[in-house]
Design a protein around this motif. Structure first.
Motif, PDB file in Angstrom:
ATOM      1  N   LEU A 403      12.283   2.863   4.491  1.00  0.00           N
ATOM      2  CA  LEU A 403      12.144   2.685   5.980  1.00  0.00           C
ATOM      3  C   LEU A 403      10.866   2.929   6.635  1.00  0.00           C
ATOM      4  O   LEU A 403      10.556   2.342   7.499  1.00  0.00           O
ATOM      5  N   ALA A 404       9.926   3.687   5.735  1.00  0.00           N
ATOM      6  CA  ALA A 404       8.665   3.763   5.891  1.00  0.00           C
ATOM      7  C   ALA A 404       7.931   2.178   6.000  1.00  0.00           C
ATOM      8  O   ALA A 404       6.795   2.298   6.724  1.00  0.00           O
ATOM      9  N   ARG A 405       8.423   1.332   5.633  1.00  0.00           N
ATOM     10  CA  ARG A 405       7.884  -0.031   5.558  1.00  0.00           C
ATOM     11  C   ARG A 405       8.613  -0.914   6.585  1.00  0.00           C
ATOM     12  O   ARG A 405       8.315  -2.002   6.725  1.00  0.00           O
ATOM     13  N   GLY A 406       9.540  -0.108   7.450  1.00  0.00           N
ATOM     14  CA  GLY A 406      10.043  -0.727   8.782  1.00  0.00           C
ATOM     15  C   GLY A 406      11.223  -1.503   8.308  1.00  0.00           C
ATOM     16  O   GLY A 406      11.642  -2.370   9.269  1.00  0.00           O
ATOM     17  N   ILE A 407      11.997  -1.258   7.169  1.00  0.00           N
ATOM     18  CA  ILE A 407      13.015  -1.891   6.682  1.00  0.00           C
ATOM     19  C   ILE A 407      14.162  -1.065   7.371  1.00  0.00           C
ATOM     20  O   ILE A 407      14.374   0.058   7.021  1.00  0.00           O
ATOM     21  N   PRO A 408      14.974  -1.716   8.200  1.00  0.00           N
ATOM     22  CA  PRO A 408      16.040  -1.069   8.839  1.00  0.00           C
ATOM     23  C   PRO A 408      17.127  -0.448   7.811  1.00  0.00           C
ATOM     24  O   PRO A 408      17.285  -0.959   6.648  1.00  0.00           O
ATOM     25  N   LEU A 415      19.397  -3.058  -0.176  1.00  0.00           N
ATOM     26  CA  LEU A 415      18.369  -3.478  -1.154  1.00  0.00           C
ATOM     27  C   LEU A 415      18.598  -2.546  -2.420  1.00  0.00           C
ATOM     28  O   LEU A 415      18.429  -3.010  -3.399  1.00  0.00           O
ATOM     29  N   GLY A 419      19.338  -3.196  -6.052  1.00  0.00           N
ATOM     30  CA  GLY A 419      18.515  -2.879  -7.158  1.00  0.00           C
ATOM     31  C   GLY A 419      19.157  -2.108  -8.167  1.00  0.00           C
ATOM     32  O   GLY A 419      18.950  -2.363  -9.377  1.00  0.00           O
TER      33      GLY A 419
ATOM     34  N   ASP B  75      11.685   3.784  10.513  1.00  0.00           N
ATOM     35  CA  ASP B  75      11.405   2.209  10.408  1.00  0.00           C
ATOM     36  C   ASP B  75      11.071   1.763  11.677  1.00  0.00           C
ATOM     37  O   ASP B  75      10.475   0.801  11.628  1.00  0.00           O
ATOM     38  N   ALA B  78       7.483   1.996  11.716  1.00  0.00           N
ATOM     39  CA  ALA B  78       6.706   1.162  10.972  1.00  0.00           C
ATOM     40  C   ALA B  78       6.567  -0.085  11.522  1.00  0.00           C
ATOM     41  O   ALA B  78       5.481  -0.818  11.582  1.00  0.00           O
ATOM     42  N   ARG B  79       7.756  -0.606  12.180  1.00  0.00           N
ATOM     43  CA  ARG B  79       7.609  -1.932  12.788  1.00  0.00           C
ATOM     44  C   ARG B  79       6.781  -1.819  13.942  1.00  0.00           C
ATOM     45  O   ARG B  79       6.252  -2.844  14.411  1.00  0.00           O
ATOM     46  N   PHE B  83       1.424   2.561   9.719  1.00  0.00           N
ATOM     47  CA  PHE B  83       1.675   2.111   8.276  1.00  0.00           C
ATOM     48  C   PHE B  83       1.177   3.613   7.482  1.00  0.00           C
ATOM     49  O   PHE B  83       0.224   4.381   8.106  1.00  0.00           O
ATOM     50  N   VAL B  95      14.593  -3.485  -7.505  1.00  0.00           N
ATOM     51  CA  VAL B  95      14.078  -4.199  -6.210  1.00  0.00           C
ATOM     52  C   VAL B  95      12.504  -4.859  -6.310  1.00  0.00           C
ATOM     53  O   VAL B  95      11.630  -4.213  -6.648  1.00  0.00           O
ATOM     54  N   ASN B  99      11.062  -9.048  -3.170  1.00  0.00           N
ATOM     55  CA  ASN B  99      12.113  -8.960  -2.206  1.00  0.00           C
ATOM     56  C   ASN B  99      11.858  -7.812  -1.277  1.00  0.00           C
ATOM     57  O   ASN B  99      12.409  -7.986  -0.039  1.00  0.00           O
ATOM     58  N   PHE B 100      11.498  -6.877  -1.612  1.00  0.00           N
ATOM     59  CA  PHE B 100      11.077  -5.594  -1.044  1.00  0.00           C
ATOM     60  C   PHE B 100       9.920  -5.922   0.386  1.00  0.00           C
ATOM     61  O   PHE B 100      10.459  -5.681   1.472  1.00  0.00           O
ATOM     62  N   ALA B 103      11.762  -8.351   2.852  1.00  0.00           N
ATOM     63  CA  ALA B 103      12.641  -7.456   3.765  1.00  0.00           C
ATOM     64  C   ALA B 103      11.825  -6.882   4.824  1.00  0.00           C
ATOM     65  O   ALA B 103      12.246  -6.820   5.881  1.00  0.00           O
ATOM     66  N   ALA B 104      10.794  -6.262   4.528  1.00  0.00           N
ATOM     67  CA  ALA B 104       9.591  -5.677   5.420  1.00  0.00           C
ATOM     68  C   ALA B 104       9.017  -6.564   6.503  1.00  0.00           C
ATOM     69  O   ALA B 104       8.961  -6.408   7.598  1.00  0.00           O
ATOM     70  N   ALA B 107      12.063  -7.891   8.821  1.00  0.00           N
ATOM     71  CA  ALA B 107      12.255  -6.863   9.893  1.00  0.00           C
ATOM     72  C   ALA B 107      11.354  -7.011  11.067  1.00  0.00           C
ATOM     73  O   ALA B 107      11.713  -6.271  12.131  1.00  0.00           O
ATOM     74  N   ARG B 108      10.062  -7.795  11.026  1.00  0.00           N
ATOM     75  CA  ARG B 108       9.345  -7.800  12.008  1.00  0.00           C
ATOM     76  C   ARG B 108       9.444  -9.030  12.806  1.00  0.00           C
ATOM     77  O   ARG B 108       8.600  -9.073  13.899  1.00  0.00           O
ATOM     78  N   GLN B 158       0.966  -3.745   0.594  1.00  0.00           N
ATOM     79  CA  GLN B 158       1.717  -3.730   1.641  1.00  0.00           C
ATOM     80  C   GLN B 158       1.347  -3.666   3.122  1.00  0.00           C
ATOM     81  O   GLN B 158       1.518  -4.207   3.923  1.00  0.00           O
ATOM     82  N   LEU B 162       1.428  -6.309   5.984  1.00  0.00           N
ATOM     83  CA  LEU B 162       2.446  -5.748   7.276  1.00  0.00           C
ATOM     84  C   LEU B 162       1.645  -5.730   8.595  1.00  0.00           C
ATOM     85  O   LEU B 162       2.071  -5.335   9.656  1.00  0.00           O
TER      86      LEU B 162
END
Lengths: 450, 254
Positions: A403-408, A415, A419, B75, B78-79, B83, B95, B99-100, B103-104, B107-108, B158, B162
């Motif tokens: 979440l802290a990386r902006g992933i909903p 994910l 995983g 989230d 972050a968007r 950060f 993961v 891929n991680f 996804a991040a 999401a933006r 990251q 981002l």
């Protein structure tokens, strides 16, 4: 149903109401099948009738929703219309590159992509069961239904034998390596169809082959019943990878009985992927009969809504220096249920055995339920065995990190579940197959999201 | 002027107040360091800014370019461009980094727009080169089996991918040997610029030799007790945190 689909109407036009499977084998039976086979079917039917239906009081059916196993609605379906057959064939391809492909719908053989000249000349047989039993009678009879259903489904095994009329026979002669995977599709199509897919793989000494089977329904909500047997007979030093990707409709009952016999220095890897079905039972037996035999038993199931997955396994070490490693991972949301009952049995002379059994359940909702019953029965000395079953939830710290990386949140969950399941998929030797199975899993997530 | 403004922030965990009226402003384009002894609430501040659910903000506000961050889910923050580089990044088995991060980054993007894979990988490889990370990292599970230095490098990777407006780096120097520290500092320095504000949380002055701050704040018992230029860090190194603690009884500084 207030608004029946066009497909349903067509189906009923070509498949008039037939007697149900519980009415027995309809005489004169299928006269394309040889007389000896039909005799065995009649014997199997008698056996089916003499055996009791499973009850929850049987250890092998503990925690199972045996009440769902009402077989009265189902009947063997008639043949398909040409249009339906064509549509199904168009949907029957997953791997871009295969050594061959067989497609069945409602237990009718539709089509195959033939083997290469090279493989045929090498003596590889990959053909529908009903042809194999005629063209290769001696070979077929030596192995067909030669392994017992040891994990509770003797009655379903008898039912299977009484009604089986199609499936896959794969024979790989000594030393032959089939480079690309073989692929099969079994479709449930007509409303309340019963199918009995059979797979018989015989891999002779030092051969190497991969078979990927897809079990699917043409309509995601149409009822059906599948009672399948897959027997793998793996000769000395041979290597067999078997994948069964199950994605039945959410109204399908299925019982799948797998038995694998692994000879000296042979190596097998089985992976059962459970995506669909209302009630799906998997019985999987690995019998390590020769020194140095190695079996990896893998499964992934993803349950949601009211789905139930019911797995029973036996790792039977009948020879010294044998190795088995079972890893089952289940992700459960909604009110889904998962039952695992597994036994490692090390027979008295099977010294220096390594046997591992690990079950992990990821509970994604408060109403999901997992029951695991791991077991050990060790009669030899000098063995390394471990077993364990755990259930847990998504780790809060991992979730927060995503979440802290902006992933909903829904994507983050997907994910993390992916995983969690990846540990199983990554045991496959071929990255193409890993990616294919990951895509099938993602497909289920996408359907759920809609 | 665009800035990250924290005003009179009070935070509790399990009814115990850990941040007690903290105020701070980080203008975009500047690097501010927060130093402080163990237990002063530095890491709590980082987690609160990121929206960690274990901490309850009892009063105060956090504004990012005028927007109230505390009203946003983690989230969403972050968007919006906030950060946080974790002191102890989680391991995410199964993961992959590719891929991680994908996804991040996805999401933006605006709704319905699909990330272009080749562009994404080109970007990713460029940033990895900057941080001296081998490309094989992309197919490894996030932080799983990583050394301390690799985890911290992964955090900065990251951040680089981002493009945040404000970055809070929580003890990014902890557990790093000098070579790893230089690599991480180089990564952060290369991202410095007029469009990024950085809040650098650290226990030791050492990091500030490599990432030179515009301002240094000293945090003690949940408050900023002293602020000054980069020389303040050197003074602290020399005199220790007790020097600030002794000062607290005097009229409010900063």
């Amino acid at each position: 149903m207030s608004n029946p689909s066009a497909v349903l109407e067509k189906t009923s036009a070509v498949a008039p109401k037939m007697a149900g499977i519980l009415d027995g084998i309809q005489s004169p039976g299928d006269d394309r099948l040889p007389a000896w086979f039909r005799d065995e079917q009649r014997a199997a039917w008698t056996q089916f009738q003499s055996l009791p239906m499973p009850a929850r009081t049987d250890q092998a059916w503990r925690f199972s929703s045996v009440g769902l196993l009402d077989l009265s609605p189902y009947s063997a379906a008639g043949s398909l219309s040409k249009t339906d057959g064509r549509e199904i064939l168009e949907r029957s391809s997953e791997l871009d590159e295969t050594s061959g492909r067989l497609v069945f719908a409602d237990d009718h053989f539709l089509e195959r992509d033939v083997l290469s000249e090279k493989l045929r000349k090498a003596g590889v047989i990959f053909q529908p069961l009903e042809r194999a039993m005629i063209e290769h009678e001696e070979l077929f009879r030596r192995h067909f239904m030669s392994q017992p259903a040891a994990l509770g489904s003797a009655k379903f095994s008898a039912l299977h034998e009484a009604f089986v009329r199609s499936g896959t026979f794969l024979y790989v002669p000594r030393g032959v390596e089939v480079d690309l995977p073989l692929e099969t599709f079994h479709w449930l199509h007509a409303e309340n169809a019963a199918i009995f897919p059979h797979t018989l793989v015989v891999a002779e000494d030092l051969s190497n082959v991969t078979l990927v089977e897809h079990f699917r329904s043409t309509d995601p909500h149409r009822a059906g019943f599948a009672c399948g047997v897959n027997d793998l007979i793996v000769g000395p030093g041979a290597k067999v990878t078997y994948i069964c990707a199950q994605d039945w409709s959410d109204k399908t009952l299925s019982v799948q009985i797998n038995a694998t016999t692994v000879a000296r220095d042979a190596r097998t890897l089985n992976l059962h992927l459970g995506l669909g079905g209302k009630y799906s039972r998997l019985e999987s037996l690995s019998r390590l009969t020769g020194e140095g035999a190695h079996s990896d038993m893998l499964a992934v199931s993803i349950g949601d809504e009211a789905q139930e997955f019911d797995a029973r396994t036996l790792q039977d070490h009948a020879s010294p220096r044998t190795y088995s490693d079972l890893l089952f991972k289940n992700a459960l949301s909604g009110r889904s249920r998962n039952t695992f009952g597994g036994l490692i049995r090390v027979e008295p002379h099977a010294h220096f055995t390594d046997a591992y059994q690990k079950v992990r359940n990821l509970l994604l909702s408060d109403d999901a339920e997992a029951n695991s019953m791991p077991g050990l029965e060790i009669m030899a000395d000098n063995v390394k065995c471990s077993h364990g079953a755990t259930s847990g939830q998504i780790d809060d710290d991992e979730m927060f990190y995503l979440l802290a990386r902006g992933i909903p949140a829904p994507v983050a969950r997907e994910l993390l579940v992916g995983g969690f399941l990846n540990e199983v998929l990554e045991r496959l030797p071929d990255p193409v197959l890993v990616a294919k199975l990951a895509a099938l899993i993602a497909g289920k997530f996408a359907r759920r999201a809609r | 002027m665009d800035q990250l403004i924290i005003q009179d922030l009070h935070v509790s965990i399990a009814e115990q107040e850990i941040i007690r009226g903290l105020s701070l402003a980080v203008p975009k384009g500047e690097v501010h360091a927060i130093m402080g002894p163990n237990g002063s609430g530095k890491s709590t501040l980082a987690k609160v800014l990121a929206g960690h659910p274990d901490y309850a903000v009892t009063s105060g506000s956090v504004l990012m370019d005028g927007e109230n961050v505390l009203e946003l889910a983690p989230d969403e923050r972050a968007r919006q461009g906030l950060f946080m580089a974790f002191q102890y990044p989680s391991e995410i088995p199964g993961v992959t980094i590719a891929n991680f991060l994908r996804a991040a980054v996805q999401a933006r993007l605006p709704e319905g727009e699909e990330l272009e894979a080749t562009d994404y990988y080109a970007q990713l490889y460029k940033k990895m080169d900057l941080l001296d990370m081998d490309r094989s990292f992309t197919s490894r599970s996030v932080n799983e089996g990583f050394s301390g230095g690799e985890k911290k490098r992964n955090e900065i990777l990251q951040m680089a991918m981002l493009n945040p407006k404000y970055a809070v780096l929580d003890e990014t120097d902890s557990g790093l040997d000098i070579d790893a520290l230089k690599v991480v500092a180089h990564g952060v320095n290369s991202l410095r610029g007029p469009n990024l504000g950085v809040l650098l949380i650290t226990h030791y002055q050492r990091l500030l030799n490599y990432i030179v701050p515009d301002q240094v704040h000293v945090m003690v018992r949940g408050r900023i007790e002293l602020s000054g230029g980069k020389d303040l860090a050197l003074q602290l190194e020399e005199k220790g945190y007790d020097w600030v603690r002794d000062d607290i009884s005097e009229p409010a500084l900063a």
